[in-house]
Every structure is written in structure tokens, then in C-alpha cells.
Design a protein around this motif. Structure first.
Motif, mmCIF file in Angstrom:
data_model
loop_
_atom_site.group_PDB
_atom_site.id
_atom_site.type_symbol
_atom_site.label_atom_id
_atom_site.label_comp_id
_atom_site.label_asym_id
_atom_site.label_seq_id
_atom_site.Cartn_x
_atom_site.Cartn_y
_atom_site.Cartn_z
ATOM 1 N N SER A 7 0.845 -1.193 0.135
ATOM 2 C CA SER A 7 0.146 0.032 0.005
ATOM 3 C C SER A 7 0.982 1.229 0.044
ATOM 4 C CB SER A 7 -0.947 0.044 1.134
ATOM 5 O OG SER A 7 -0.134 -0.147 2.293
ATOM 6 N N SER A 8 2.094 1.314 0.520
ATOM 7 C CA SER A 8 3.110 2.295 0.554
ATOM 8 C C SER A 8 3.310 2.596 -0.881
ATOM 9 C CB SER A 8 4.007 2.056 1.580
ATOM 10 O OG SER A 8 4.894 1.027 0.986
ATOM 11 N N ASP A 9 3.328 1.796 -1.877
ATOM 12 C CA ASP A 9 3.580 1.979 -2.905
ATOM 13 C C ASP A 9 2.780 2.579 -4.182
ATOM 14 O OD1 ASP A 9 6.377 1.278 -2.380
ATOM 15 O OD2 ASP A 9 5.983 -0.980 -2.833
ATOM 16 N N ASN A 10 1.767 2.613 -3.600
ATOM 17 C CA ASN A 10 0.636 2.799 -4.683
ATOM 18 C C ASN A 10 -0.428 4.097 -4.229
ATOM 19 O OD1 ASN A 10 -1.045 1.793 -2.802
ATOM 20 N ND2 ASN A 10 -1.900 0.079 -3.754
ATOM 21 N N THR A 11 0.209 4.846 -3.272
ATOM 22 C CA THR A 11 -0.690 6.141 -2.877
ATOM 23 C C THR A 11 -0.460 7.481 -3.561
ATOM 24 O OG1 THR A 11 0.919 6.368 -1.173
ATOM 25 C CG2 THR A 11 -1.076 4.797 -0.664
ATOM 26 N N SER A 12 0.658 7.482 -4.488
ATOM 27 C CA SER A 12 0.673 8.697 -5.196
ATOM 28 C C SER A 12 -0.312 8.997 -6.309
ATOM 29 C CB SER A 12 2.237 8.642 -5.843
ATOM 30 O OG SER A 12 2.125 7.836 -7.240
ATOM 31 N N ARG A 13 -0.554 10.358 -6.360
ATOM 32 C CA ARG A 13 -1.430 10.715 -7.439
ATOM 33 C C ARG A 13 -1.149 10.457 -8.758
ATOM 34 N NH1 ARG A 13 -4.653 14.685 -5.306
ATOM 35 N NH2 ARG A 13 -5.476 15.235 -7.229
ATOM 36 N N GLY A 14 0.128 10.242 -9.236
ATOM 37 C CA GLY A 14 0.698 9.731 -10.424
ATOM 38 C C GLY A 14 -0.016 8.467 -10.556
ATOM 39 N N ASP A 19 -2.080 11.965 -12.198
ATOM 40 C CA ASP A 19 -2.166 13.141 -12.235
ATOM 41 C C ASP A 19 -0.801 13.613 -12.627
ATOM 42 O OD1 ASP A 19 -2.664 15.694 -11.422
ATOM 43 O OD2 ASP A 19 -3.245 15.035 -9.407
ATOM 44 N N GLY A 20 -0.678 13.867 -13.827
ATOM 45 C CA GLY A 20 0.732 14.396 -14.077
ATOM 46 C C GLY A 20 0.545 14.578 -15.834
ATOM 47 N N HIS A 21 2.107 14.922 -16.435
ATOM 48 C CA HIS A 21 2.000 14.891 -17.769
ATOM 49 C C HIS A 21 3.493 14.580 -18.085
ATOM 50 C CE1 HIS A 21 3.885 18.927 -17.453
ATOM 51 N NE2 HIS A 21 3.204 19.096 -16.493
ATOM 52 N N PHE A 22 3.762 14.422 -19.410
ATOM 53 C CA PHE A 22 5.149 13.867 -19.704
ATOM 54 C C PHE A 22 5.392 14.474 -20.975
ATOM 55 C CE2 PHE A 22 2.620 10.679 -21.342
ATOM 56 C CZ PHE A 22 3.212 10.023 -22.420
ATOM 57 N N THR A 23 6.783 14.215 -21.470
ATOM 58 C CA THR A 23 7.352 14.532 -22.812
ATOM 59 C C THR A 23 8.152 13.332 -23.314
ATOM 60 O OG1 THR A 23 7.983 16.283 -24.498
ATOM 61 C CG2 THR A 23 9.154 16.163 -22.398
ATOM 62 N N THR A 24 8.214 13.063 -24.500
ATOM 63 C CA THR A 24 9.170 12.033 -24.754
ATOM 64 C C THR A 24 10.242 12.682 -25.903
ATOM 65 O OG1 THR A 24 7.452 10.264 -24.601
ATOM 66 C CG2 THR A 24 9.445 9.987 -25.800
ATOM 67 N N MET A 25 11.505 12.592 -25.582
ATOM 68 C CA MET A 25 12.515 13.262 -26.563
ATOM 69 C C MET A 25 13.373 12.445 -27.236
ATOM 70 S SD MET A 25 12.898 16.385 -23.325
ATOM 71 C CE MET A 25 13.216 15.201 -22.243
ATOM 72 N N HIS A 26 14.097 12.991 -28.023
ATOM 73 C CA HIS A 26 15.382 12.280 -28.825
ATOM 74 C C HIS A 26 16.622 12.834 -28.356
ATOM 75 C CE1 HIS A 26 17.033 11.230 -33.028
ATOM 76 N NE2 HIS A 26 17.528 10.473 -32.059
ATOM 77 N N GLN A 27 17.327 11.933 -27.651
ATOM 78 C CA GLN A 27 18.719 12.487 -27.389
ATOM 79 C C GLN A 27 19.526 11.862 -28.508
ATOM 80 O OE1 GLN A 27 20.736 10.150 -24.325
ATOM 81 N NE2 GLN A 27 22.107 11.804 -23.972
ATOM 82 N N LEU A 76 10.740 12.497 -19.875
ATOM 83 C CA LEU A 76 10.523 13.321 -18.625
ATOM 84 C C LEU A 76 9.125 13.652 -18.111
ATOM 85 C CD1 LEU A 76 12.189 15.427 -16.785
ATOM 86 C CD2 LEU A 76 11.568 17.095 -18.530
ATOM 87 N N THR A 77 8.833 12.944 -16.959
ATOM 88 C CA THR A 77 7.531 12.800 -16.424
ATOM 89 C C THR A 77 7.507 13.776 -15.177
ATOM 90 O OG1 THR A 77 7.257 10.685 -17.088
ATOM 91 C CG2 THR A 77 5.635 11.425 -15.587
ATOM 92 N N LEU A 78 6.449 14.686 -15.072
ATOM 93 C CA LEU A 78 6.152 15.471 -13.947
ATOM 94 C C LEU A 78 4.709 15.044 -13.440
ATOM 95 C CD1 LEU A 78 6.795 18.919 -15.747
ATOM 96 C CD2 LEU A 78 8.420 17.276 -14.346
ATOM 97 N N LEU A 79 4.781 14.511 -11.945
ATOM 98 C CA LEU A 79 3.673 14.245 -11.242
ATOM 99 C C LEU A 79 3.303 15.204 -10.224
ATOM 100 C CD1 LEU A 79 4.604 10.482 -11.207
ATOM 101 C CD2 LEU A 79 3.069 11.332 -12.741
ATOM 102 N N THR A 136 -0.965 14.034 -21.336
ATOM 103 C CA THR A 136 -1.306 13.670 -19.630
ATOM 104 C C THR A 136 -0.689 12.350 -19.553
ATOM 105 O OG1 THR A 136 -3.567 12.873 -20.105
ATOM 106 C CG2 THR A 136 -3.036 15.216 -19.592
ATOM 107 N N SER A 137 -0.514 11.814 -18.273
ATOM 108 C CA SER A 137 0.053 10.540 -17.775
ATOM 109 C C SER A 137 -1.145 9.478 -18.404
ATOM 110 C CB SER A 137 0.214 10.584 -16.536
ATOM 111 O OG SER A 137 1.420 11.643 -16.188
#
Length: 262
Positions: A7-14, A19-27, A76-79, A136-137
């Protein structure tokens, strides 16, 4: 085999709400391509989702420390951090940053040169004006659409919205040319404002029209191409059984310009 987590691993809003968003980039050669456009989209998403922006200097320092391993995918994910109750965001003042790297999908190199055949998806995107343009995520619509492509043996497919308007491909933005005019979906009610899409609009200026177009516009097009941050620009040599004639002049000209930027 069933896997359980504590239960301690599944309480984040993400985890619980996406509840978050992300971008996928080419290095490429140690540099993240189009980083200013990725950053600008992340900032806009934070503001629209009422999320605190991360420490950008720390984010950019982390990106600069990534090893130079040729071509790689950087996500890069922001939650939204802890706080709030249920759907409420009161007290959620921290943004959690996650940086992940993976191998580059090398088939995109062949796609850029050879082009692909583009199908038409049966599944449609629902209207979601609150989230239109954001990456969004929660990507369950895209998961289902990708499953349709796999079931039908398609590389990619055009997706319409529930009103029958052209939106995008499953994993890419969509452009088409008719004579000297260039068009791309307006994406006012759904879809993602991709970074390569933004680059093309900046590059071509008033020549690009953002439109709400019916499917017939693609059947009448002289040229169609797809874009995203990993594939770059990919020409379409056939759409729903109709062959488009080379030399894909607009796509090739934009490809050459795109390869010259960081």
C-alpha cells in the motif's frame, strides 16, 4: 502470475489518478533535440493542470549529465506530489520529476527514408477540451488504439474524433498538403500539441492552416506526413489503399531542415 505491491507504493497521485504529464524526447549525440519546445510545452501543461513547475535548472542539469550513447529515448515525467484528498489538489505543492531513458526505435530511420502506409482507425477520440493538446499521464485511448493497429497489422492509423473530424495518428501528429497549402488538425478538443508539429508551424508560418477537416481532405491530399519527437518527419506513401506519388517534395524539404537543428 499475480503480482501485488504494498500500500505504501500505490498512494501517489500519479499512480492512483494519472495526475501528471510528460514529454518524450530524442537524445542525439548527447543533446536533447528541440529541448526549448519540450520545455515550453511542459510549462504550459503545468499551468493548465495547476501544478507547480519543477526546478528547471535542476532538470536541465540532469539532462546534461545523461551519457552520450548515440540515439536514445528520454522521457521526462512530471507528477503532482503528495497532498490533497480524493480529486482535490489542495496541499499538493510539490511536483515529482521522473527521468527515464530507453533504446531508440531504430525502425523510424527506415520510415523516414521509405515512408509508410497509413490506415484508418475504427476507434475514435472522445472530446476532452480541458485536456486538449496536453500529453497527460493517462493515455488509455492511445493504448486501445495501438491495440487496434496491432490486431490489424497496421504501422500507423489516422484517428478521427467522435464528430468525424481528423485529429492525428495514434502516436504522431498529422500534416497534409494540397497544392501549395499545408494543413494540420486544430486539436481544440483532443490530441497532443507535438514539438515537431510546433517546429513545422513556426518554420512555415502562415502557410500552415490549423483546421477541423473531414476525412475527405486526406483522400484529396497531394502529400501526407507524420511527425513526432522520435520519428521526426515520416512521409506517407499510401493512405487507406490510395497511393500517393513521390517525390514528397514538402516532406523532404522539411526533413532536410529538421536534421540541421539541435
Amino acid at each position: 502470475m499475480q503480482t501485488f505491491i504494498s500500500s505504501s507504493d500505490n498512494t501517489s497521485r500519479g499512480w492512483m489518478l494519472g495526475d501528471g504529464h510528460f514529454t518524450t524526447m530524442h537524445q542525439h549525440l548527447g543533446r536533447v533535440r528541440l529541448w526549448p519546445l519540450h520545455k515550453a510545452r511542459l510549462i504550459k501543461a503545468c499551468r493548465r493542470l495547476h501544478m507547480a513547475e519543477p526546478d528547471w535548472s535542476a532538470v536541465e542539469a540532469a539532462l546534461a549529465r545523461l551519457p552520450d550513447e548515440g540515439d536514445r529515448v528520454v522521457r521526462l515525467t512530471l507528477l503532482r506530489g503528495a497532498g490533497g484528498r480524493g480529486y482535490g489538489i489542495a496541499g499538493s505543492t510539490e511536483t515529482v520529476v521522473a527521468l527515464n531513458c530507453s533504446s531508440f526505435p531504430v525502425h523510424y530511420f527506415a520510415w523516414r527514408e521509405q515512408g509508410i502506409e497509413l490506415g484508418l482507425c475504427e476507434g475514435r477520440l472522445g472530446s476532452s477540451p480541458l485536456l486538449a493538446g496536453l500529453k497527460t499521464s493517462n493515455r488509455l485511448e492511445q493504448v486501445l488504439l495501438r491495440a487496434e493497429l496491432e490486431d490489424r497489422g497496421l504501422d500507423e492509423g489516422v484517428v478521427l474524433n467522435d464528430a468525424g473530424v481528423i485529429m492525428e495518428a495514434v502516436t504522431a501528429n498529422l500534416f497534409w498538403r494540397k497544392d501549395d497549402a499545408v494543413f494540420t488538425p486544430a486539436l481544440a478538443t483532443n490530441g497532443v500539441h507535438g514539438t515537431v508539429r510546433a517546429w513545422i508551424i513556426n518554420e512555415l508560418g502562415d502557410r500552415v492552416q490549423t483546421v477541423n477537416a473531414p476525412l475527405d481532405a486526406l483522400y484529396d491530399a497531394d502529400e501526407i506526413w507524420l511527425t513526432n519527437a522520435l520519428m521526426g518527419l515520416v512521409p506517407v506513401h499510401a493512405f487507406a489503399g490510395r497511393t500517393l506519388q513521390q517525390p514528397f517534395s514538402m516532406t523532404r524539404a522539411l526533413q532536410r531542415k529538421y536534421e540541421q537543428i539541435d
